[in-house]
Design an enzyme around this catalytic site. Structure first.
Site, PDB file in Angstrom:
ATOM      1  CG  PHE A  15      -1.961   1.043   1.219  1.00 49.11           C
ATOM      2  CD1 PHE A  15      -3.092   0.873   0.445  1.00 49.11           C
ATOM      3  CD2 PHE A  15      -1.822   2.203   1.955  1.00 49.11           C
ATOM      4  CE1 PHE A  15      -4.084   1.845   0.408  1.00 49.11           C
ATOM      5  CE2 PHE A  15      -2.801   3.184   1.932  1.00 49.11           C
ATOM      6  CZ  PHE A  15      -3.938   3.004   1.156  1.00 49.11           C
ATOM      7  CG  ASP A  43       0.542  -2.823   6.900  1.00 50.08           C
ATOM      8  OD1 ASP A  43      -0.545  -3.207   7.376  1.00 50.08           O
ATOM      9  OD2 ASP A  43       0.659  -1.741   6.303  1.00 50.08           O
TER      10      ASP A  43
END
Length: 415
Positions: free
Chosen positions: A138, A207
């Protein structure tokens, strides 16, 4: 999984509908749906924003009217505001396979990525000057990691997760990876990659934004060093709800945050000029926490009481399998291509379909009550939140998708 164009099958529509109803009738998590504020549509965007638990507004009203309105400043002690970041962190801990005392809630995912990456290279020590970053990440993770590299004098090395093993070396200080790819839904090998990072003498940062609350993570079991995650997706904490930071207990004494705020001071009310870090996960705090959002999240986590993450994972896989089967049965051949892995070991809790006409198709789906999201230029993304999405939802979404594709001419990217 290689991309495979879906093909039509002979499965009758009625059989799939009947199967969906039977699966919902025997689903041990089916009763959880009543805990959420949902309409008659099909909400498949919980991987962007989780649905509102119905009890949360009353709890937030109490925070506003009694805790803030009546108790005011006394609520920092009497309502437990001051200890909320660690208390709520301990509630999240079982959902990601962590023991108590290792997670602190607060700030955004981006801020926590910054803390974690800088702390990771400091833990790794001198003589290592490279930070490996998931090239498919991301975007904000890449932006933040690059800023952390500039601050610490390190070099960013973008690398696909499949190529991490070959990229690791004596210069590697830290590796920042996504547990689940936000675009495709691919689940990466957290245990194997973490072990490889450690074998190279580096520090692993994960993450968890698209995995926490959807599948087992096993932070302690797999000896992850540092991890971050948001709480507004599968944890249903609300828009912009605070993120969290995991610091393994073995690293807490040397965790050196690049943002040493007064909230992480050993004596925060001493107001001394010099900074002395607190013990434990409190070191991950920075400034005054956002109490209203923090306590909204705490209330939302009640929906997890008595829920097994293993049961959530089992339903997630069954749901995504069934949705893919329905898409294959209903959608004309060649109109969509699944970019989500077929193998369970490589799949998160979403299905991503490549579609040349993705933008007008998603717009029409939403108009008909099937809410997914679009990842430009050509990916239709559907998130399956097992606490409130059922098998009838999956069948209905696939059937409406087929209807919409029949109306949108192939090659129509304007709509």
């Amino acid at each position: 999984m290689s991309e495979n164009t879906t093909t039509t099958t002979t499965a009758p529509t009625e059989n799939l509908r009947e199967r969906a109803l039977k699966l919902d009738a025997t689903d041990p998590l089916a009763g959880r749906r009543a805990l959420f504020a949902l309409d008659d549509g099909v909400y498949l965007d919980g991987n962007s924003l989780g649905a509102l638990p119905v009890h949360v507004p009353a709890r937030v009203q109490d925070v506003l009217t009694r805790q803030w309105g009546e108790l005011r400043i006394r609520s920092w002690d009497e309502s437990g505001w001051w200890t909320a970041p660690e208390r709520i962190g301990d509630r999240i801990a079982p959902l990601v396979g962590a023991a108590a005392g290792q997670i602190v809630v607060g700030d955004s995912t981006s801020v926590n990525v910054f803390k974690a990456v800088v702390a990771a290279v400091r833990i790794a020590g001198e003589g290592r000057d490279e930070i490996l970053v998931d090239a498919t990440t991301f975007p904000t993770d890449g932006y933040i990691a690059s800023a952390a590299a500039r601050l610490t004098g390190h070099r960013i090395v973008p690398v696909a997760p499949a190529d991490v093993l070959a990229a690791l070396g004596p210069r590697t200080a830290a590796v920042l990876l996504n547990h689940v790819d936000y675009r495709s839904g691919r689940l990466h090998d957290l245990p194997g990659l973490t072990a490889a990072v450690h074998a190279a003498g580096a520090v692993a940062v994960w993450d968890l934004c698209h995995s926490a609350g959807a599948l087992p993570v096993g932070l302690d079991e797999h000896r992850v060093d540092l991890a971050v995650g948001c709480t507004y997706k599968y944890l249903n904490g609300g828009p912009g709800s605070p993120a969290y930071l995991y610091v393994a207990e073995r690293h807490q004494a040397v965790f050196d945050s690049p943002l040493p705020g007064w909230n992480s001071h050993a004596d925060p009310f001493g107001m001394t000029a010099g900074y002395a870090p607190a013990d434990g996960s409190v070191r991950g705090r920075v400034g005054t926490p956002d109490i209203v959002s923090m306590l909204t999240l705490e209330a939302a986590l009640d929906v997890w009481d008595g829920v097994s993450v293993d049961a959530v994972r089992a339903k997630s896989l069954a749901l995504t399998d069934f949705f893919l089967e329905c898409v294959e049965a209903y959608v004309p051949a060649g109109r969509v291509v699944s970019v989500t892995p077929a193998a369970h070991a490589e799949r998160g809790s979403q299905v991503a379909l490549r579609c040349a006409e993705a933008e007008p198709v998603m717009r029409r789906l939403i108009e008909r009550g099937v809410v997914g999201d679009l990842r430009r230029p050509d990916v239709l993304r559907f998130g399956f939140t097992p606490l409130y999405v059922g098998f009838a939802d999956a069948e209905r979404a696939a059937r409406i998708l087929a209807d919409v594709l029949a109306e949108v001419p192939a090659g129509d990217t304007v709509g």
